[in-house]
Design an enzyme around this catalytic site. Structure first.
Site, PDB file in Angstrom:
ATOM      1  N   HIS A 112      -7.420  -3.490   4.821  1.00 19.18           N
ATOM      2  CA  HIS A 112      -6.876  -2.119   4.808  1.00 19.18           C
ATOM      3  C   HIS A 112      -7.658  -1.257   3.825  1.00 19.18           C
ATOM      4  O   HIS A 112      -8.084  -0.142   4.138  1.00 19.18           O
ATOM      5  CB  HIS A 112      -5.385  -2.146   4.435  1.00 19.18           C
ATOM      6  CG  HIS A 112      -4.829  -0.795   4.056  1.00 19.18           C
ATOM      7  ND1 HIS A 112      -5.061  -0.221   2.820  1.00 19.18           N
ATOM      8  CD2 HIS A 112      -4.108   0.109   4.747  1.00 19.18           C
ATOM      9  CE1 HIS A 112      -4.490   0.973   2.776  1.00 19.18           C
ATOM     10  NE2 HIS A 112      -3.907   1.204   3.926  1.00 19.18           N
ATOM     11  N   ASN A 113      -7.850  -1.784   2.630  1.00 22.07           N
ATOM     12  CA  ASN A 113      -8.564  -0.991   1.617  1.00 22.07           C
ATOM     13  C   ASN A 113     -10.016  -0.771   2.004  1.00 22.07           C
ATOM     14  O   ASN A 113     -10.571   0.295   1.744  1.00 22.07           O
ATOM     15  CB  ASN A 113      -8.465  -1.674   0.250  1.00 22.07           C
ATOM     16  CG  ASN A 113      -7.089  -1.517  -0.364  1.00 22.07           C
ATOM     17  OD1 ASN A 113      -6.108  -1.348   0.348  1.00 22.07           O
ATOM     18  ND2 ASN A 113      -7.005  -1.563  -1.669  1.00 22.07           N
TER      19      ASN A 113
ATOM     20  N   SER B 163       0.830  -1.199   0.000  1.00 25.65           N
ATOM     21  CA  SER B 163       0.000   0.000   0.000  1.00 25.65           C
ATOM     22  C   SER B 163       0.867   1.253   0.000  1.00 25.65           C
ATOM     23  O   SER B 163       1.988   1.242   0.487  1.00 25.65           O
ATOM     24  CB  SER B 163      -0.933   0.049   1.207  1.00 25.65           C
ATOM     25  OG  SER B 163      -1.720   1.231   1.144  1.00 25.65           O
TER      26      SER B 163
ATOM     27  N   GLU C 111     -10.006   1.945   4.376  1.00 28.85           N
ATOM     28  CA  GLU C 111      -9.724   3.169   3.604  1.00 28.85           C
ATOM     29  C   GLU C 111     -11.020   3.712   2.980  1.00 28.85           C
ATOM     30  O   GLU C 111     -11.296   4.921   3.035  1.00 28.85           O
ATOM     31  CB  GLU C 111      -8.677   2.816   2.548  1.00 28.85           C
ATOM     32  CG  GLU C 111      -8.371   3.866   1.515  1.00 28.85           C
ATOM     33  CD  GLU C 111      -7.468   3.280   0.414  1.00 28.85           C
ATOM     34  OE1 GLU C 111      -6.476   2.583   0.723  1.00 28.85           O
ATOM     35  OE2 GLU C 111      -7.758   3.512  -0.773  1.00 28.85           O
TER      36      GLU C 111
ATOM     37  N   LYS D 211      -4.348  -6.769   3.440  1.00 28.30           N
ATOM     38  CA  LYS D 211      -4.330  -5.626   2.519  1.00 28.30           C
ATOM     39  C   LYS D 211      -5.756  -5.287   2.062  1.00 28.30           C
ATOM     40  O   LYS D 211      -6.127  -4.117   1.942  1.00 28.30           O
ATOM     41  CB  LYS D 211      -3.439  -5.929   1.309  1.00 28.30           C
ATOM     42  CG  LYS D 211      -3.551  -4.924   0.141  1.00 28.30           C
ATOM     43  CD  LYS D 211      -3.037  -3.565   0.546  1.00 28.30           C
ATOM     44  CE  LYS D 211      -3.041  -2.457  -0.488  1.00 28.30           C
ATOM     45  NZ  LYS D 211      -3.566  -2.561  -1.790  1.00 28.30           N
TER      46      LYS D 211
HETATM   47  P1  NDP Z   1      -0.864  -2.470 -14.059  1.00 28.46           P
HETATM   48  O1  NDP Z   1      -1.805  -3.109 -13.125  1.00 28.46           O
HETATM   49  O2  NDP Z   1      -1.358  -1.418 -14.967  1.00 28.46           O
HETATM   50  O3  NDP Z   1      -0.158  -3.633 -14.919  1.00 28.46           O
HETATM   51  C1  NDP Z   1       0.724  -3.333 -15.969  1.00 28.46           C
HETATM   52  C2  NDP Z   1       1.888  -4.302 -15.960  1.00 28.46           C
HETATM   53  O4  NDP Z   1       1.412  -5.658 -16.099  1.00 28.46           O
HETATM   54  C3  NDP Z   1       2.815  -4.052 -17.119  1.00 28.46           C
HETATM   55  O5  NDP Z   1       4.124  -4.304 -16.690  1.00 28.46           O
HETATM   56  C4  NDP Z   1       2.353  -5.074 -18.138  1.00 28.46           C
HETATM   57  O6  NDP Z   1       3.321  -5.421 -19.075  1.00 28.46           O
HETATM   58  C5  NDP Z   1       2.072  -6.240 -17.216  1.00 28.46           C
HETATM   59  N1  NDP Z   1       1.203  -7.242 -17.819  1.00 28.46           N
HETATM   60  C6  NDP Z   1      -0.122  -7.136 -18.066  1.00 28.46           C
HETATM   61  N2  NDP Z   1      -0.587  -8.268 -18.594  1.00 28.46           N
HETATM   62  C7  NDP Z   1       0.454  -9.117 -18.694  1.00 28.46           C
HETATM   63  C8  NDP Z   1       0.612 -10.443 -19.168  1.00 28.46           C
HETATM   64  N3  NDP Z   1      -0.437 -11.149 -19.628  1.00 28.46           N
HETATM   65  N4  NDP Z   1       1.842 -10.995 -19.133  1.00 28.46           N
HETATM   66  C9  NDP Z   1       2.881 -10.300 -18.656  1.00 28.46           C
HETATM   67  N5  NDP Z   1       2.804  -9.053 -18.190  1.00 28.46           N
HETATM   68  C10 NDP Z   1       1.608  -8.462 -18.218  1.00 28.46           C
HETATM   69  O7  NDP Z   1       0.421  -1.889 -13.258  1.00 28.46           O
HETATM   70  P2  NDP Z   1       0.559  -1.152 -11.851  1.00 28.46           P
HETATM   71  O8  NDP Z   1       1.994  -0.873 -11.712  1.00 28.46           O
HETATM   72  O9  NDP Z   1      -0.427  -0.046 -11.702  1.00 28.46           O
HETATM   73  O10 NDP Z   1       0.126  -2.259 -10.783  1.00 28.46           O
HETATM   74  C11 NDP Z   1       0.812  -3.495 -10.667  1.00 28.46           C
HETATM   75  C12 NDP Z   1       0.104  -4.321  -9.612  1.00 28.46           C
HETATM   76  O11 NDP Z   1       0.170  -3.633  -8.367  1.00 28.46           O
HETATM   77  C13 NDP Z   1      -1.371  -4.553  -9.889  1.00 28.46           C
HETATM   78  O12 NDP Z   1      -1.744  -5.830  -9.435  1.00 28.46           O
HETATM   79  C14 NDP Z   1      -2.061  -3.498  -9.059  1.00 28.46           C
HETATM   80  O13 NDP Z   1      -3.381  -3.867  -8.699  1.00 28.46           O
HETATM   81  C15 NDP Z   1      -1.149  -3.440  -7.850  1.00 28.46           C
HETATM   82  N6  NDP Z   1      -1.139  -2.205  -7.097  1.00 28.46           N
HETATM   83  C16 NDP Z   1      -1.231  -0.995  -7.725  1.00 28.46           C
HETATM   84  C17 NDP Z   1      -1.233   0.180  -7.003  1.00 28.46           C
HETATM   85  C18 NDP Z   1      -1.304   1.472  -7.722  1.00 28.46           C
HETATM   86  O14 NDP Z   1      -1.386   2.514  -7.023  1.00 28.46           O
HETATM   87  N7  NDP Z   1      -1.250   1.516  -9.046  1.00 28.46           N
HETATM   88  C19 NDP Z   1      -1.122   0.173  -5.540  1.00 28.46           C
HETATM   89  C20 NDP Z   1      -0.942  -1.124  -4.984  1.00 28.46           C
HETATM   90  C21 NDP Z   1      -0.983  -2.251  -5.740  1.00 28.46           C
HETATM   91  P3  NDP Z   1       3.439  -4.627 -20.481  1.00 28.46           P
HETATM   92  O15 NDP Z   1       4.271  -3.418 -20.197  1.00 28.46           O
HETATM   93  O16 NDP Z   1       4.115  -5.584 -21.370  1.00 28.46           O
HETATM   94  O17 NDP Z   1       2.042  -4.284 -20.915  1.00 28.46           O
END
Ligand code: NDP
Length: 481
Positions: A186-187, A128, A190, A183
């Site tokens: 937590h949400n 988080s 939130e 987690k």
């Molecule tokens: P996203 O959830 O937008 O995911 C994008 C990433 O996933 C890219 O690296 C993408 O690769 C990869 N990806 C998607 N599909 C595939 C696949 N089939 N095979 C391989 N790689 C894949 O990114 P975030 O950074 O926002 O979040 C990452 C994780 O963290 C998520 O689970 C999210 O829920 C969690 N999270 C996010 C928060 C936030 O504030 N954003 C906070 C806490 C947790 P490519 O570049 O090749 O498309």
């Protein structure tokens, strides 16, 4: 040189966590499905530390020291399964896969069990703090096998946020899905906290007649007292912000439809399954979904509201200030209730899944780094440190005293909301929860009577042991069931 950790999935979260590890002196292997992101990371931030870019998963795995630690930061759901499978095939017994995405804890339980069969350690870790937290220090909630924490823990402790007393905001939460469960709660908390803050804002605006800028100042003052928290702080910032295009308060130009990504909904769904009442979280989830139902809102838009006093408008300054003081008490009391519900849920989850969660430690690792970070969490930590068996946060002597002191103002505010036609489901629901729990007799007795009447569902008596049924359709005599 071998990397101590690898991060795959280099969107905002993965990239920032990788940078955080590198800035803390670790050699970090980095990998992404699309190589462009990996290249970009190294080009932009290569100077921050030691990165080993990998173009393929084989290259990535080969770059890691053993036992290998692979942090997966990809889209939750099917992509996470696909990526875990891709790496599990390349790893060896004893290696660790960490899923730092927002997985559902049931998925984490399933993945952990499957990988354990293959001799791999799987750690579902709640993270988080959003993008900024990932870079500067998140709150990290790792689950999975305790052995995995021996090698992983010290690294997480290095990159995690630090509480004011200097302790890192991470700890091994419990086995299998415990980290993602915590987690999720937590949400949920939130969501509830944000809803209560939003209600306080609307009451100050529509009942007291304050402007957004004045309310920003009020929140700013509250942030110096017992409500001090990241959420109160950013609320003041948002309310103070003026829209550049129109010159109007930003809050007045944003569409009033709250979106959600689903963790609040999961919390409520899970609570329903566990049989734990979390109405504060449920009201918050429903308030968001209600806001998005344009057709329902349009259909009801012409319904009458209350006749406002003196045709509405501002309260006199003294009256408004006194009202704001009562809103602060109402917000604080409702906040205690929401957090109490969250902790009830963690206890219920712990019992259901055999996790032995340390309820004091959970509060400790939320003191910094995460979205609900606040001095308040240190008080919850203290309550469960004093009494690990505390049946409810409401039973803690210090919180009980504060609820008692707040309750009259709280009632006044809920009454003012109803009288003024301002929806305050969070505060009103929290007060109802408080009153229900402290009630000597609940109308549940009548419900049992109804159930026995139409369905012969039986009941117990207050004065005798046993299970009974009344012959409602006959002579209404009572029989033992
Ligand atoms: P996203 O959830 O937008 O995911 C994008 C990433 O996933 C890219 O690296 C993408 O690769 C990869 N990806 C998607 N599909 C595939 C696949 N089939 N095979 C391989 N790689 C894949 O990114 P975030 O950074 O926002 O979040 C990452 C994780 O963290 C998520 O689970 C999210 O829920 C969690 N999270 C996010 C928060 C936030 O504030 N954003 C906070 C806490 C947790 P490519 O570049 O090749 O498309």
């Amino acid at each position: 040189r071998k990397a101590q950790i690898g991060v795959t999935g280099l969107a905002v979260m993965g990239r920032n966590l990788a940078r955080n590890f590198a800035r803390n002196g670790y050699t970090v292997a980095v990998h992404n499905r699309t190589y462009g992101r990996t290249r970009e990371l190294v080009e932009q931030f290569g100077g921050e530390g030691d990165f080993v870019p990998a173009a393929s998963s084989e290259e990535f795995v080969a770059a890691l020291e053993r036992p290998r630690r692979v942090l997966v930061m990809v889209k939750a759901g099917a992509p996470t399964d696909a990526v875990i499978e891709e790496f599990a095939a390349l790893l060896e017994p004893g290696d660790v896969i960490i899923d730092g995405g927002n997985a559902h804890f049931e998925d984490t339980r399933r993945r952990e069990a499957a990988l354990r069969e293959r001799g791999l350690h799987f750690v579902g870790a709640g993270v988080s703090g959003g993008e900024e937290g990932a870079l500067h220090g998140p709150s990290i909630m790792p689950g999975g096998p305790p052995e995995s924490y021996e090698s992983l823990g010290p690294m997480l402790e290095r990159i995690a946020a630090r509480a004011p007393d200097g302790t890192p905001c991470t700890a091994h939460v419990g086995p299998d899905g415990a980290g993602h469960f915590v987690k999720m709660v937590h949400n949920g908390i939130e969501y509830a906290d944000m809803q209560l803050i939003a209600e306080a804002y609307q009451l100050l605006r529509d009942v007291a007649g304050y402007s957004p800028a004045e309310i920003a100042d009020i929140f700013g003052r509250w942030n110096e007292g017992r409500l001090e928290s990241y959420l109160i702080e950013i609320t003041a910032e948002v309310l103070r912000h003026t829209d550049a295009a129109t010159g109007r308060p930003f809050v007045d130009v944003v569409a009033d439809r709250a979106e959600q990504k689903g963790t609040g909904r999961w919390t409520v769904q899970t609570a329903l399954g566990l049989g734990t009442p979390v109405p504060g979280i449920a009201e918050a989830v429903f308030a968001r979904s209600l806001s998005g139902h344009a057709e329902l809102r349009a259909a009801a838009a012409a319904l009458p509201g209350p006749q406002t006093r003196d045709g509405g408008g501002r309260m006199a300054p003294d009256e408004a200030a006194a009202f704001a003081e009562r809103v602060e008490r109402s917000l604080y009391a409702s906040k205690i209730i929401s957090y109490a519900q969250g902790w009830d849920m963690m206890r219920a989850g712990s019992e259901e899944y055999g996790w032995h969660l340390d309820l004091s430690a959970t509060a400790a690792i939320w003191r910094a780094g995460c979205i609900i970070r606040a001095g308040f969490l240190d008080r919850i930590r203290g309550a469960f440190t004093n009494d690990p068996w505390l049946p409810s946060l409401l039973a803690d002597p210090a919180f009980a005293k504060e609820l008692g002191e707040a309750q009259q103002a709280w009632r006044d505010v809920v009454a003012a909301a109803a009288a003024g036609g301002v929806p305050a489901p969070g505060m009103a629901g929290a007060l109802a929860y408080y009153d229900a729990l402290r009630s000597d007799r609940l109308p549940a007795a009548l419900l049992q009577g109804q159930r026995d009447f139409f369905g012969a569902h039986t009941y117990q008596r207050t004065d005798r042991e046993g299970t009974f049924h009344t012959l409602w359709a006959e002579d209404r005599s009572e029989v033992r069931a």
